[in-house]
Design a protein around this motif. Sequence first.
Motif, mmCIF file in Angstrom:
data_model
loop_
_atom_site.group_PDB
_atom_site.id
_atom_site.type_symbol
_atom_site.label_atom_id
_atom_site.label_comp_id
_atom_site.label_asym_id
_atom_site.label_seq_id
_atom_site.Cartn_x
_atom_site.Cartn_y
_atom_site.Cartn_z
ATOM 1 N N GLY A 107 7.845 -9.451 10.796
ATOM 2 C CA GLY A 107 7.846 -10.858 11.201
ATOM 3 C C GLY A 107 6.489 -11.431 11.478
ATOM 4 N N SER A 108 5.496 -10.583 11.713
ATOM 5 C CA SER A 108 4.154 -11.083 12.026
ATOM 6 C C SER A 108 3.157 -9.948 11.891
ATOM 7 C CB SER A 108 4.110 -11.659 13.447
ATOM 8 O OG SER A 108 2.793 -12.004 13.802
ATOM 9 N N THR B 104 0.778 -0.621 9.210
ATOM 10 C CA THR B 104 0.494 -2.047 9.167
ATOM 11 C C THR B 104 -1.009 -2.225 9.034
ATOM 12 O OG1 THR B 104 0.780 -4.145 10.352
ATOM 13 C CG2 THR B 104 0.324 -2.217 11.673
ATOM 14 N N MET B 105 -1.443 -3.458 9.074
ATOM 15 C CA MET B 105 -2.864 -3.771 9.004
ATOM 16 C C MET B 105 -3.248 -4.567 10.239
ATOM 17 S SD MET B 105 -2.841 -6.812 6.132
ATOM 18 C CE MET B 105 -4.351 -7.571 6.671
ATOM 19 N N ASP B 106 -4.454 -4.353 10.713
ATOM 20 C CA ASP B 106 -4.938 -5.039 11.908
ATOM 21 C C ASP B 106 -5.581 -6.355 11.485
ATOM 22 O OD1 ASP B 106 -5.559 -5.090 14.787
ATOM 23 O OD2 ASP B 106 -7.613 -5.041 14.056
ATOM 24 N N ALA B 107 -5.052 -7.467 12.024
ATOM 25 C CA ALA B 107 -5.522 -8.783 11.592
ATOM 26 C C ALA B 107 -6.973 -9.027 11.973
ATOM 27 C CB ALA B 107 -4.629 -9.870 12.197
ATOM 28 N N LEU B 108 -7.373 -8.577 13.172
ATOM 29 C CA LEU B 108 -8.747 -8.827 13.619
ATOM 30 C C LEU B 108 -9.748 -8.109 12.733
ATOM 31 C CD1 LEU B 108 -10.821 -9.877 15.697
ATOM 32 C CD2 LEU B 108 -10.384 -7.794 17.009
ATOM 33 N N GLN C 53 2.395 -21.942 3.601
ATOM 34 C CA GLN C 53 1.461 -20.902 3.154
ATOM 35 C C GLN C 53 2.147 -19.550 2.992
ATOM 36 O OE1 GLN C 53 0.933 -23.123 5.479
ATOM 37 N NE2 GLN C 53 -1.208 -23.780 5.640
ATOM 38 N N LEU C 54 3.156 -19.288 3.847
ATOM 39 C CA LEU C 54 3.872 -18.018 3.737
ATOM 40 C C LEU C 54 4.654 -17.946 2.428
ATOM 41 C CD1 LEU C 54 4.782 -15.354 4.998
ATOM 42 C CD2 LEU C 54 6.594 -16.604 6.181
ATOM 43 N N CYS C 55 5.259 -19.047 2.019
ATOM 44 C CA CYS C 55 6.013 -19.059 0.761
ATOM 45 C C CYS C 55 5.104 -18.943 -0.464
ATOM 46 C CB CYS C 55 6.852 -20.334 0.667
ATOM 47 S SG CYS C 55 8.140 -20.466 1.925
ATOM 48 N N SER D 26 -1.649 -15.683 12.083
ATOM 49 C CA SER D 26 -0.744 -16.398 12.960
ATOM 50 C C SER D 26 0.166 -15.425 13.709
ATOM 51 C CB SER D 26 0.102 -17.387 12.146
ATOM 52 O OG SER D 26 1.065 -18.008 12.967
ATOM 53 N N THR D 27 0.503 -15.805 14.943
ATOM 54 C CA THR D 27 1.420 -14.986 15.733
ATOM 55 C C THR D 27 2.842 -15.118 15.233
ATOM 56 O OG1 THR D 27 -0.019 -15.349 17.647
ATOM 57 C CG2 THR D 27 2.184 -14.500 18.077
ATOM 58 N N PHE D 28 3.246 -16.323 14.850
ATOM 59 C CA PHE D 28 4.583 -16.564 14.299
ATOM 60 C C PHE D 28 4.417 -17.332 12.981
ATOM 61 C CE2 PHE D 28 4.948 -16.571 18.927
ATOM 62 C CZ PHE D 28 5.841 -15.526 19.112
ATOM 63 N N PRO D 29 4.158 -16.648 11.870
ATOM 64 C CA PRO D 29 3.864 -17.358 10.608
ATOM 65 C C PRO D 29 5.049 -18.169 10.087
ATOM 66 C CG PRO D 29 4.101 -15.005 10.230
ATOM 67 C CD PRO D 29 4.073 -15.199 11.705
#
Length: 1044
Positions: free
Chosen positions: A960-961, A799-803, A914-916, A904-907
């Motif tokens: 999921g996030s 995965t990738m780290d958001a921070l 924005q997710l679409c 976002s924690t729950f996109p």
Amino acid sequence: MPDELSHPKFSEWKFKLFRVKSMEKAPLPNETPEEKENVPEVEMEMVGSPGSVMKLCFGGKSKENVEGARDRVDLKLQEMDTHMNLLKTQCRLCGLSIRKAKGPAHEVQGDLEESSRCSLRKMGCKLVTWPEVISKVFKVDVTTDMETVHPSKFCHRCWTAAMRGGGFCTFTRTRISEWMPHTSHCNICFPKKTSFKRMGRKRAKPVKSSHLSKRFKRDSPTSSNRVWRQTPESLETSGGTEWIKPSVQRGQWVKDITQCQRDHLNTKLVSQDLPTDLLHAFTCQVCDHLLSDPVQSPCRHLFCRNCITKYSHALGPNCPTCHQHLNPSHLTRPAKFFLTTLSSLPLICPSEGCTEWVRFDSFREHSLNHRAKESQEEQTSSEQNLDGYLPVNKGGRPRQHLLSLTRRAQKHRLRDLKTHVRVFADKEEGGDVKSVCLTLFLLALRAGNEHKQADELECMMQGRGFGLHPAVCLAIRVNTFLSCSQYHKMYRTVKATSGRQIFQPLHTLRNAEKELLPGFHQYEWQPALKNVSSSWDVGIIDGLSGWTSSVDDVPADTISRRFRYDVALVSAVKDLEEDIMEGLRERGLDDSSCTSGFTVVVKESCDGMGDVSEKHGSGPAVPEKAVRFSFTIMSINIRLDDEEDAVTIFQEQKPNSELSCRPLCLMFVDESDHETLTAILGPVVAERKAMLESRLILSIGGMQRSFRFFFRGTGYDEKMVRELEGLEASGSTYVCTLCDSTRAEASKNMVLHSITRSHCENLERYEIWRKNPFSESADELRDRVKGVSAKPFMETQPTMDALHCDIGNATEFYKIFQDEIGEVFLKSNPSREERRRWRSALDKQLRQKLKLKPVMRMNGNFARRLMTREAVEAVCELVPSQERREALLKLMDLYFQMKPVWRSTFPARDCPDQLCQYSYNSQQFADLLSTTFKYRYDGKITNYLHKTLAHVPEIIERDGSIGAWASEGNESGNKLFRRFRKMNARQSKAFELEDVLKHHWLYTSKYLQKFMEAHKNSTKALQATFNPEETPDEVDMAVEIPDF
């Protein structure tokens, strides 16, 4: 037609019928009140017939009312007796019939029975009387109940509700009845039943009497003054009835109202030689006992104060003797001569074997002497068998006081008493020796009139002491970063200022710490963990305990402290016990549906903290670098038997907060030191692998439950991922840790990539790199293994780290802003001086517009401030070309639409639009980079920018996030490490690291966080604790607490 209707004065009599006072003993029109008493009884014969109008016109004078008060049956007393008998059949609390509740009835004003007291004692309730239990459970004060208004018992149903609540609360909705004094429309005596209307019957109305309003009266003209009383004995003999004198019946009714038989003295104790009239003068006109606290009415009649008060409250403010209106405030003390005569009245002692005559005023003291002698005789007889237990001083030095002895000598002297107390506690109090000793100490304080200390002790015994809870004090110390000396100084200062122990001492806090730190709760693994000890009481251990010796056998030049992984997970799950049970209750799941066990998802994080050097003592500051490994419980799920999808009973709402990120291991090591880092984390990896193959058995909610753990290593930056997975450094040709593309391939095709790397594949590539089975050259072999150059050490989630993605992209845009200010697209190779000038102009603009100071190295706070619309508008003011300004604004608009998706924690819930549109926006963003900003991205691209454009949709579809699995919580703990280290400054770095790890764990405790949440407004509460009587609730007081 009656003869009275033809009487010439019938109109006057008819007018009197409608007067309110006509129902009283009103005088005739032709007589004065003085002549009223002289009316001959012969005149009453003319109104003796039933239904006579003259009976009402003469003021209700009849044979029954003309007779003396002692010789007639008072109908109102009979009504009150009937009312009190009906009260005895009803429950004081719920108002229902006691017979309907299956089980025995209980006295409201009595003490607890043995069974009830033992049951409440087991649940922590130490109350001993029913009024206290009723006040605590049903919030009703029954200490002021009256026999004529309130029932004296409560039903077994209410008793069951009190027992289930443990004497503190009730779990059933019990509607408390309101009880009113008896009236002519009393609902108890005349219940309003719907069955009367259904059957066509009418409720019987009371017949108006000539003397008392609305009371029952016999219709028979031959009714006698005698009253029938039905008893069980009379039912067997003579048809079920028994004759009782009206005076005797009246006395019984009055005594049921006054309830003074135990307190007042009988007239039989007076000498029979005294005149009857004199004895009658000393007798209460209500209860027929000797006067006790006598009072005199305006009509010159004498009563006991308590008796006349209860009588007036039950039957109305009328004199019992002459039936005149009597106001209780008009009662006065009799003459002093009468009181002196009453006090000197001789009474014979009723005690067996005593024939002494005692004065009335000293009779109570004489009776108490008899009781004292009897108790002394019983004590003497019992002490004759205990002579061997009496201490005997056979000489030598004088016997020292108990408090002046040492603790060992005190134990030796009190050993017999200690044995007796333990035997008594085991027999009577269920082994609670502490409660027995505290009660003895409380009684001793009360006996010595030390009521202040007794009140404080009683409050502590009942759980409502003046001091704060130890968990509150511990939360205050940890959250305010107070050292031991600072907290102890505050503790002593507050205690000296207020005179009370508000804060708890340090040893109490250390006892509270033990329940929250790992190593306190018992558990079991099934099957047992491989190569891991089965002991559960393991605290902080040395991080080098699993160190594998190398060939050179050189000791490790580092310090490390950690918890054992399984013990720490048990403590973290136990800390979430309330949340787990609350989640089960919210979803309506009982214990029978939780047979499959729980699934716990754990996020792992590891990152270096940089230079954490502190100068302690003399000498220069030594640079130190530290690494922290931590974990976060993300969710707890349960799979039901009849459902395919798992039910989430706990979800971490703030997964990126430092309050939810629990430290597991702290070490003084550089994160670039691969050998030392892997050696210290080796035992952690082994424990993690063993837990994946087993399940935990732990008591939650008083029941053994099973847990399985799934670990996801996502809280790593790219440098740590490459370190743990054995990949080349960040500047490598292979730009991504998720796919196999090179930097040139990623710059040409910025969007269309998929995740191909995994831990297992990296292990296989490492074996190929190590063995080189095809005998290839270094470049060919490197191209085959796609950049794997070391053995993968720990499994990480691809995965990738958001921070760090946000920080890396901010760094790249910071350089784009400089290039656009200097118009690099027109210049091929700008000099270093020009770039320095562009950066200086950018920093100056950001400082003026946003008050954003320049930094040497990009951090999270600077990145958040830089990547805003205001910052972009400020930068566009320095861009010379209008076309380039529009292109830059368009590029940033696309970035702002994509950023919430991975932050976002729950996109799916927070930013569904924005997710679409993310794939479309990323393609537009890549087109801008490859065309307008081609000068910078021709054959090259940064690592995080590649992940942002290529892999975000695939990761979100899988997990999921992205933002929820970031390393932000672990990064936020860096400042906590420095504060805790300063808080626990010690000469030994090993002990210092233990204290930091311990207090950091307590800082993340959900238990302490709930206490801090409940005591947010502790300033007002603290001031109220200083002066509980002087501080009102409505005034906000500011407490000045010294800054330590």
